[in-house]
Design an enzyme around this catalytic site. Structure first.
Site, short mmCIF file in Angstrom:
data_model
loop_
_atom_site.label_atom_id
_atom_site.label_comp_id
_atom_site.label_asym_id
_atom_site.label_seq_id
_atom_site.Cartn_x
_atom_site.Cartn_y
_atom_site.Cartn_z
N CYS B 87 0.82 -1.00 -0.06
CA CYS B 87 -0.06 0.00 0.11
C CYS B 87 0.93 1.18 -0.04
O CYS B 87 1.48 1.55 -1.16
CB CYS B 87 -0.98 0.07 1.30
SG CYS B 87 -2.46 1.08 0.89
N HIS B 204 -3.52 -5.62 1.12
CA HIS B 204 -2.92 -5.77 2.49
C HIS B 204 -2.72 -7.37 2.69
O HIS B 204 -3.54 -7.69 3.57
CB HIS B 204 -3.64 -5.09 3.56
CG HIS B 204 -3.52 -3.74 3.43
ND1 HIS B 204 -2.37 -3.00 4.09
CD2 HIS B 204 -4.06 -2.62 2.62
CE1 HIS B 204 -2.29 -1.71 3.96
NE2 HIS B 204 -3.29 -1.47 3.07
N GLU B 206 -0.92 -8.81 4.75
CA GLU B 206 -0.85 -8.98 6.35
C GLU B 206 -2.21 -9.08 6.84
O GLU B 206 -2.25 -9.27 8.08
CB GLU B 206 0.24 -8.00 6.84
CG GLU B 206 -0.17 -6.63 7.22
CD GLU B 206 -0.54 -5.74 5.85
OE1 GLU B 206 -0.95 -6.26 4.73
OE2 GLU B 206 -0.82 -4.46 5.79
#
Lengths: 81, 230
Positions: B87, B204, B206
């Protein structure tokens, strides 16, 4: 001395914000606008004892390294005073 | 696997990615403040996390790309150290020139925070080797400026060199404009460097790497890295 830097998108790069401005103007009844592009104006106050050539070279360096992203943007520099 | 997460003022996914790295690798990453130019030389992975570095002022990632640590990041990139920009980290990598192209305001001008479907275009990388290319993955995006822009020569170069890592697609895996959340060129969601050692992506991984968070499709990116870099 003042430097005015006008940063705008290169021709051909789609400008979503410009498109929104154009759409808003049309919806308000302003006809005759063919396109709208949004850029930014950055004003710098430079030391008064800087000569114009040196100032222009330094501001150009600032533009290339930080103020504009030359992948998508172009810039012009105006010096005053 | 020795990893460092670069923390900029305004980073807000640095801890999320640290938690995922610890969970997957069993080791805490080094949290490295951007103003510290001395990055350890024995790193296997450098992560540029998501967030709003320097408030997204001027352009997203522009000021972070001038941070004191970036000279060391560039040197390590030349040495082939693996780098992952998520990002805002992707935006920073584009602003440094370590990845081609730029990220502009989303096509519809809105901030978008939702899960999207992704097609893993190449599994021949240290980031994606554990993905099944036939399977559509679901990973969240959360950004205002994720509209990937590359001119035609750059786009052709990325295609020719197999450097498009992931594309936005629909649930059936079709790469169509309706599945493009932000107007990105050719639905590109993530790109690789020339040597395939640097990945920048807007989604994302994660945030969806633990069943308690509602999915694990992001986890394979970290297990791929663990396998390649341990």
């Amino acid at each position: 001395m003042k430097a005015r830097i006008h940063v705008s998108l290169k021709p051909g790069v789609l400008d979503p914000q410009g498109k929104a401005i154009l759409g808003a103007l049309e919806s308000m009844g302003f006809d005759g606008v063919q396109d709208a592009r949004q850029g930014k104006l950055i004003e710098l106050d430079l030391d008064d004892d800087t000569d114009a050539d040196t100032a222009r070279a330094r501001v150009d360096d600032m533009c290339r390294r930080l103020l504009a992203n030359t992948v998508i943007e172009k810039y012009t520099i105006d010096l005053e005073g | 696997m020795k990893a460092a997460v670069i923390v900029f003022p305004g980073s807000n996914c640095d801890r999320d990615v640290a938690v995922t790295l610890r969970d997957v690798t069993g080791q805490d990453p080094r949290m490295h403040w951007h103003a510290d130019p001395d990055l350890p030389e024995d790193l296997d992975l450098i992560v540029l996390p998501g967030g709003f570095s320097h408030g997204d002022y001027l352009r997203c990632g522009a000021m972070a790309a001038q941070a004191p640590v970036i000279a060391a990041v560039r040197r390590q990139a030349q040495r082939g150290v693996a780098m992952l920009g998520i990002c805002n980290g992707f935006q920073v990598l584009c602003e440094t020139g370590l990845l081609p192209g730029a990220l502009m305001r989303n096509r519809d001008l809105t901030y978008i925070c939702k899960d999207v479907h992704l097609k893993v275009v190449t599994t021949d990388t240290i980031f994606t080797s554990r993905y099944d290319p036939a399977r559509v993955v679901r990973i969240p995006i959360a950004h205002h400026d994720g509209n990937y822009v590359a001119d035609l020569p750059t786009q052709c170069m990325l295609e020719d060199e197999d450097r498009v890592a992931v594309r936005y697609c629909d649930a059936a895996g079709r790469v169509v404009d309706e599945a493009n959340p932000n107007g990105s060129t050719a639905n590109i969601a993530g790109v690789l460097s020339e040597n395939h050692r640097i990945l920048g992506l807007m989604p994302h991984p994660e945030r969806l790497a633990d069943p308690r968070l509602g999915g694990t499709d992001g986890r394979a990116l970290f297990t791929s890295l663990l396998e390649a870099l341990s």
